[in-house]
Design a protein around this motif. Sequence first.
Motif, mmCIF file in Angstrom:
data_model
loop_
_atom_site.group_PDB
_atom_site.id
_atom_site.type_symbol
_atom_site.label_atom_id
_atom_site.label_comp_id
_atom_site.label_asym_id
_atom_site.label_seq_id
_atom_site.Cartn_x
_atom_site.Cartn_y
_atom_site.Cartn_z
ATOM 1 N N LYS A 136 0.861 -1.188 0.000
ATOM 2 C CA LYS A 136 0.000 0.000 0.000
ATOM 3 C C LYS A 136 0.896 1.236 0.000
ATOM 4 N N PRO A 137 0.360 2.384 -0.426
ATOM 5 C CA PRO A 137 1.166 3.609 -0.388
ATOM 6 C C PRO A 137 1.611 3.919 1.045
ATOM 7 N N PHE A 138 2.869 4.258 1.190
ATOM 8 C CA PHE A 138 3.431 4.556 2.507
ATOM 9 C C PHE A 138 3.051 5.976 2.915
ATOM 10 N N SER A 139 2.406 6.118 4.068
ATOM 11 C CA SER A 139 2.060 7.441 4.577
ATOM 12 C C SER A 139 1.930 7.398 6.093
ATOM 13 N N PHE A 140 2.128 8.556 6.711
ATOM 14 C CA PHE A 140 1.992 8.653 8.160
ATOM 15 C C PHE A 140 0.583 8.278 8.588
ATOM 16 N N TRP A 141 -0.431 8.754 7.854
ATOM 17 C CA TRP A 141 -1.813 8.508 8.274
ATOM 18 C C TRP A 141 -2.193 7.040 8.197
ATOM 19 N N ARG A 142 -1.653 6.333 7.232
ATOM 20 C CA ARG A 142 -1.913 4.893 7.146
ATOM 21 C C ARG A 142 -1.287 4.191 8.359
ATOM 22 N N ILE A 143 -0.091 4.600 8.727
ATOM 23 C CA ILE A 143 0.565 4.048 9.916
ATOM 24 C C ILE A 143 -0.237 4.391 11.165
ATOM 25 N N PHE A 144 -0.680 5.633 11.263
ATOM 26 C CA PHE A 144 -1.455 6.062 12.433
ATOM 27 C C PHE A 144 -2.747 5.246 12.566
ATOM 28 N N ILE A 145 -3.430 5.035 11.454
ATOM 29 C CA ILE A 145 -4.670 4.249 11.481
ATOM 30 C C ILE A 145 -4.380 2.809 11.911
ATOM 31 N N ALA A 146 -3.318 2.224 11.370
ATOM 32 C CA ALA A 146 -2.940 0.864 11.766
ATOM 33 C C ALA A 146 -2.632 0.810 13.261
ATOM 34 N N LYS A 147 -1.858 1.775 13.736
ATOM 35 C CA LYS A 147 -1.521 1.830 15.168
ATOM 36 C C LYS A 147 -2.779 1.979 16.010
ATOM 37 N N LEU A 148 -3.697 2.817 15.570
ATOM 38 C CA LEU A 148 -4.926 3.061 16.315
ATOM 39 C C LEU A 148 -5.782 1.785 16.395
ATOM 40 N N ILE A 149 -5.916 1.082 15.290
ATOM 41 C CA ILE A 149 -6.703 -0.158 15.283
ATOM 42 C C ILE A 149 -6.061 -1.200 16.198
ATOM 43 N N VAL A 150 -4.746 -1.355 16.089
ATOM 44 C CA VAL A 150 -4.051 -2.325 16.948
ATOM 45 C C VAL A 150 -4.167 -1.905 18.412
ATOM 46 N N ALA A 151 -4.032 -0.612 18.677
ATOM 47 C CA ALA A 151 -4.131 -0.132 20.066
ATOM 48 C C ALA A 151 -5.504 -0.425 20.650
ATOM 49 N N LEU A 152 -6.554 -0.171 19.883
ATOM 50 C CA LEU A 152 -7.907 -0.369 20.398
ATOM 51 C C LEU A 152 -8.290 -1.843 20.497
ATOM 52 N N VAL A 153 -8.100 -2.572 19.411
ATOM 53 C CA VAL A 153 -8.570 -3.963 19.364
ATOM 54 C C VAL A 153 -7.628 -4.906 20.114
ATOM 55 N N VAL A 154 -6.355 -4.847 19.787
ATOM 56 C CA VAL A 154 -5.407 -5.818 20.334
ATOM 57 C C VAL A 154 -4.939 -5.429 21.730
ATOM 58 N N ASN A 155 -4.390 -4.224 21.861
ATOM 59 C CA ASN A 155 -3.792 -3.835 23.139
ATOM 60 C C ASN A 155 -4.845 -3.534 24.202
ATOM 61 N N LEU A 156 -5.814 -2.710 23.848
ATOM 62 C CA LEU A 156 -6.776 -2.258 24.856
ATOM 63 C C LEU A 156 -7.814 -3.332 25.170
ATOM 64 N N LEU A 157 -8.514 -3.817 24.162
ATOM 65 C CA LEU A 157 -9.582 -4.782 24.425
ATOM 66 C C LEU A 157 -9.047 -6.179 24.746
ATOM 67 N N LEU A 158 -8.327 -6.784 23.807
ATOM 68 C CA LEU A 158 -7.829 -8.144 24.043
ATOM 69 C C LEU A 158 -6.802 -8.187 25.180
ATOM 70 N N GLY A 159 -5.833 -7.266 25.153
ATOM 71 C CA GLY A 159 -4.796 -7.254 26.183
ATOM 72 C C GLY A 159 -5.372 -7.078 27.581
ATOM 73 N N THR A 160 -6.318 -6.172 27.723
ATOM 74 C CA THR A 160 -6.957 -5.969 29.027
ATOM 75 C C THR A 160 -7.762 -7.196 29.428
ATOM 76 N N TYR A 161 -8.414 -7.822 28.469
ATOM 77 C CA TYR A 161 -9.166 -9.045 28.758
ATOM 78 C C TYR A 161 -8.229 -10.150 29.257
ATOM 79 N N TRP A 162 -7.076 -10.320 28.576
ATOM 80 C CA TRP A 162 -6.122 -11.345 29.001
ATOM 81 C C TRP A 162 -5.616 -11.051 30.415
ATOM 82 N N LEU A 163 -5.323 -9.780 30.695
ATOM 83 C CA LEU A 163 -4.856 -9.423 32.042
ATOM 84 C C LEU A 163 -5.923 -9.678 33.097
ATOM 85 N N SER A 164 -7.175 -9.401 32.763
ATOM 86 C CA SER A 164 -8.250 -9.637 33.732
ATOM 87 C C SER A 164 -8.393 -11.128 34.027
#
Length: 184
Positions: free
Chosen positions: A109-137
């Motif tokens: 895909k075209p390399f851009s800051f916003w594409r990276i930011f969106i990827a980071k945001l999705i991973v932060a919300l779905v993987v780190n925040l939701l799943l990661g917090t669930y695993w810790l609980s």
Amino acid sequence: MKKLKKQFQDSWNNLKNLKVLVATAMFLAAAVILGFLFTIQLTDFIKIGFSSIPNELTALFFGPVVGGIMGGTADILKFIVKPTGAYFFGFTLNAIIGPMIYGVILYHKPFSFWRIFIAKLIVALVVNLLLGTYWLSILYGKGFLALLPARFIKQVITVPIDSILFYFVAKGLIRTRVLERILE
């Protein structure tokens, strides 16, 4: 859907290329070293580190399949080298899913800051925040909602910083054509 299928097929085919495997092994070594030397455990529930950058670079350059395999392998190796708490497969699953998301959003895909930011945001919300917090609980027997606020604040702070850091590291590698030289 065809583009997504092709992305996964191309990434799978990268596993047949010895030079890609060597470059992935270098990223894997970097991830383990960064995880060992540059990870700060703030609390039982919050840690800060830079070992995700090689995982993200692997996904950017070689796709979601190679990124996911490398992420899972790196997680297990980091645990073997420097265990922090009990091993829990949920975190290894996160280490596989995160790079796969980066690969889907960034690979071919075209390399851009916003594409990276969106990827980071999705991973932060779905993987780190939701799943990661669930695993810790599950792991610590704490309530999901009790862990969520501190972890949310950490994600709000780290997503922009990590996005900028990853953007400049990836841009530097792209600009200098280091990987192209390795893969020649």
